[in-house]
Design an enzyme around this catalytic site. Structure first.
Site, short mmCIF file in Angstrom:
data_model
loop_
_atom_site.label_atom_id
_atom_site.label_comp_id
_atom_site.label_asym_id
_atom_site.label_seq_id
_atom_site.Cartn_x
_atom_site.Cartn_y
_atom_site.Cartn_z
N GLU A 71 106.36 64.09 156.76
CA GLU A 71 106.46 63.72 158.13
C GLU A 71 107.32 62.55 158.30
OE1 GLU A 71 103.63 64.80 156.98
OE2 GLU A 71 103.37 66.84 157.85
N HIS A 140 93.36 70.07 162.92
CA HIS A 140 94.41 70.99 163.28
C HIS A 140 93.90 71.45 164.63
CE1 HIS A 140 94.34 71.25 159.01
NE2 HIS A 140 95.83 71.53 159.09
#
Lengths: 342, 377
Positions: A71, A140
């Site tokens: 990322e 998540h």
């Protein structure tokens, strides 16, 4: 005009903007799927929940590409691409992964305009999924929009329906500042009528999904649906509610919130993010400061407990705000009586 | 196991899965499959997965074609031994489906959906309803500034029980292309004439509202052979005045609170302007190019706050029958011109009615139009 899912609405917004403007590119983990593999299949996946499916087939690998699982590198690259003339839409997959690239967002993209004396433009969109209710467990499932809202220089968008998602995403892509666009992963199959053509919904303009006299409910993202459900039930028992969907938490349409509270005198805020320093506390502070005289009852927040999102579906359901909890909060502010002054 | 018939149903791959798409069959009808072998690819909102056959046998039927989306538990196909008779398979499927007959009935009641046709490179959305056969001439409905084909939602089906009735979105409006061209009644009339050719409507009764009234007059001038009669509702083109507070406010106001008082100018009974109607207009104005097109039209039709076109001579020269319907309390286009129209024009001025008689006085307007059309077929 036809019925489209939240997923289709987002896909269509990306497609239309990519056709309109060759500077728009898509990057992220598995936004196409198949890159680097041996199968020879391209555009296999279209994102982890299929949102970007078909875009690489139409626009090619130069404009829609899978990135390494890093990322920090690809969000940083997207910020740089934005600063140097492209209009990247980078997908962070789960917003929970922002921990790996927060510097690129917080200290780089968000600061460019300010630190370059207003001369830099950073037309970057970061898309990510947020929210609980999908049994995706604690890493998540978070609703991290307060984190982004806290950082000056970012715009933060939380669409509450397919129609809203398409218009707000096109607006985000055309905006010259970094925009965090957060999609509730439980909503991808929600459907409603969505125009086929391009349209934009301006930032900082709240939408009133219900209008009533007794209580103002401010809700974010998926919580707007719960608030509407609660408001419709309460209407039958004679309590009429205004439901405000702020659409963007930064900029926040404070004027509409204050106007509605001035009319109703009661406020319930529904926010599925962790309860400390979240949007509910932010809106509560705004109203306590600016509309204290209008209040007929204490402000009530419908928020989860201050814990990680549980994986157990039973506990996750208990954790989440829902229409029942909103209904109870509205009834409690309706039944509140000021103590007699002695 | 030789006599057993096993249903293959939409699997539930995860807690959140409620439906799935049969992406592709991997086994064809008549092929043998062993337990655990992949029968089909199933696509869900999360993943695409191979679906393994629960048993060994022959895939006897594919009840569902690739590409269809079905709820969890729906019948996809049937596996059985090759020795099982076809009749038994059919009976099994029939019984399974009867037991699982769910909410499959909703698709039947589909109303006539609008479609899109191409005219002069523009996409024009058309809603074409009613009978094509019979001797009655079709009707063409032309909406006004900022409207769309739904401006006629209370009239179109009422007029269509014995004839074809066509409504459409003018260029720049509704879901048609957001290019208004010159934005003048005459330029729109040219597009409308071509639209009629595209739709194989040689001759029509034309009903126009407001700006659509001026377009109707221009159509009668440009293509008189296509126009069997004119019904003009609060038409533009017959006087100089126009309420520019409405025109400018309609273009510029984009929030419910500020747009509502503007839209209330349209009607005498202000309660007719619903939340939904305001929301739909805001949604239209958000479309790329919509407000630009409205501005083009306003600049072309109403420069300096007055109507640019005087179509009174056109009205006098048109040889066919004409009726004019106006609301006495019209706040957009004053009904004053209705007092001084040529004798051949049938005029009705409706009391307690604003600029939208077809909405405010639905039955009066529908009756007046029906009678007028029957007389002039």
């Amino acid at each position: 005009m036809s019925k489209k899912s939240f997923r289709q609405a987002i896909n269509e917004a990306l497609r239309l903007e990519m056709r309109r403007d060759p500077r728009v590119i898509l990057m992220g983990e598995d936004v196409a799927g198949g890159r680097g593999g041996t199968s020879g299949v391209t555009d296999a996946w279209g994102g982890v929940l299929g949102v970007t499916k078909g875009l690489q087939t139409e626009f090619g690998e130069d404009r829609v590409f899978d990135t390494p699982i890093s990322e920090a590198s690809y969000i940083g690259a997207a910020a740089g691409a934005a600063a140097t003339g492209l209009r990247p839409v980078a997908e962070l997959m789960f917003v929970d992964f922002v921990g790996c690239c927060l510097d690129q967002i917080m200290n780089q993209a968000a600061k460019f305009r300010y630190m370059f004396g207003g001369k830099a433009r950073t037309p970057l969109v970061i898309r990510a999924m947020y929210g609980a209710g999908f049994n995706a467990a604690a890493q998540h499932s978070q609703a991290l929009y307060p984190l982004f809202t806290h950082i000056p220089g970012l715009k933060v968008v939380i669409p509450s329906s397919p129609y809203e998602a398409k218009g707000l995403l096109i607006e985000a892509i055309r905006d010259d500042d970094p925009v965090i666009f957060l999609e509730n992963k439980v909503m991808y199959d929600d459907e409603e009528d969505v125009p086929d053509g391009s349209y934009t919904i301006p930032f900082g303009e709240a939408n009133l999904t219900r209008e009533g006299d007794d209580v103002t409910i401010v809700a974010f993202g998926r919580m707007v649906n719960f608030a509407n459900e609660a408001a419709d039930r309460l209407e039958k028992s004679g309590i009429s509610c205004t439901v405000i969907d702020p659409r963007t938490t930064s900029p926040l349409d404070t004027g509409t919130i204050l106007d509605c509270v001035a009319d109703t005198g009661r406020l319930v805020i529904v926010d599925e993010s962790s309860p400390r320093c979240n949007l509910a506390t932010d809106v509560a502070a705004l109203v306590a400061e600016e509309a204290f005289d209008a209040l007929k009852a204490p402000i009530r927040r419908v928020v989860p407990p201050h814990t990680p999102v549980p994986f157990s579906s039973t506990l996750e359901a208990l954790y989440m705000p829902n229409a029942d909890k909103i209904e109870a909060a509205v009834k409690s502010v309706m039944s509140y009586r000021m103590k007699e002054e002695v | 196991m030789s006599g057993a018939i096993t249903p293959v149903t939409m699997p539930k791959f995860g807690l959140a899965m409620t439906e799935g798409k049969l992406a592709d069959w991997l086994i064809q009808v008549g092929e043998t499959v062993s337990a655990g072998q992949e029968l089909a690819d199933i696509e869900t909102s999360k993943i695409t997965n191979g679906y393994e056959s629960p048993v060994s046998g022959v895939l006897r039927r594919q009840v569902v074609a690739a590409g269809e989306t079905l709820p969890v538990g729906a019948l996809l196909g049937v596996v059985a031994d090759a020795s099982v008779a076809d009749d038994a398979i059919d009976a099994f499927i029939a019984e399974f489906q009867a037991n699982n007959a769910s909410a499959d009935t909703e698709a039947s009641a589909a109303d006539a959906e609008p479609s899109t046709v191409s005219v002069d490179g523009l996409d024009i959305r058309v809603k074409d309803v009613g009978a094509a056969e019979g001797s009655q001439l079709p009707v063409l409905l032309i909406h006004g500034f900022g409207g769309d084909l739904t401006s006629w939602m209370l009239n179109q089906s009422a007029l269509s029980h014995d004839r074809r009735v066509i409504a459409f979105d003018l260029p720049g409006h509704g879901e048609s292309s957001k290019s208004a061209g010159e934005g003048k009644p005459s330029s729109f009339a040219g597009t409308v004439a071509k639209l009629l050719e595209t739709l194989d409507a040689d001759k029509v009764h034309v009903i126009g509202h407001s700006l659509g009234g001026a377009i109707s007059l221009e159509l009668a001038r440009l293509a008189p052979e296509k126009v069997a009669s004119l019904s003009l509702i609060a038409p533009a083109g017959l006087g100089p005045d126009v309420n520019m507070t409405f025109i400018n406010g309609f273009i510029s106001e984009d929030r419910r609170k500020t747009l509502e008082p503007i839209l209330q100018l349209l009607v005498h009974d202000k309660s007719l302007i619903s939340r939904r109607m305001i929301e739909n207009i805001i949604r239209f104005k958000r479309l790329d190019g919509a407000t630009g097109a409205l501005r083009t039209i306003a600049d072309a039709c109403f420069p300096d706050g007055k109507q640019a076109d005087n179509l009174r001579a056109t009205l006098e020269n048109y040889p066919g029958p004409v009726q004019v319907i106006w609301g006495e309390n019209d706040e957009i286009l004053s009904s004053a011109p209705a007092q001084s129209l040529p004798d051949k024009v049938a005029v009705s001025v409706l009391s307690e009615t604003g600029h939208m008689p077809q909405m405010e006085k639905v039955s009066d307007v529908n009756k007046a139009i029906s009678a007028f059309l029957e007389k002039n077929d």
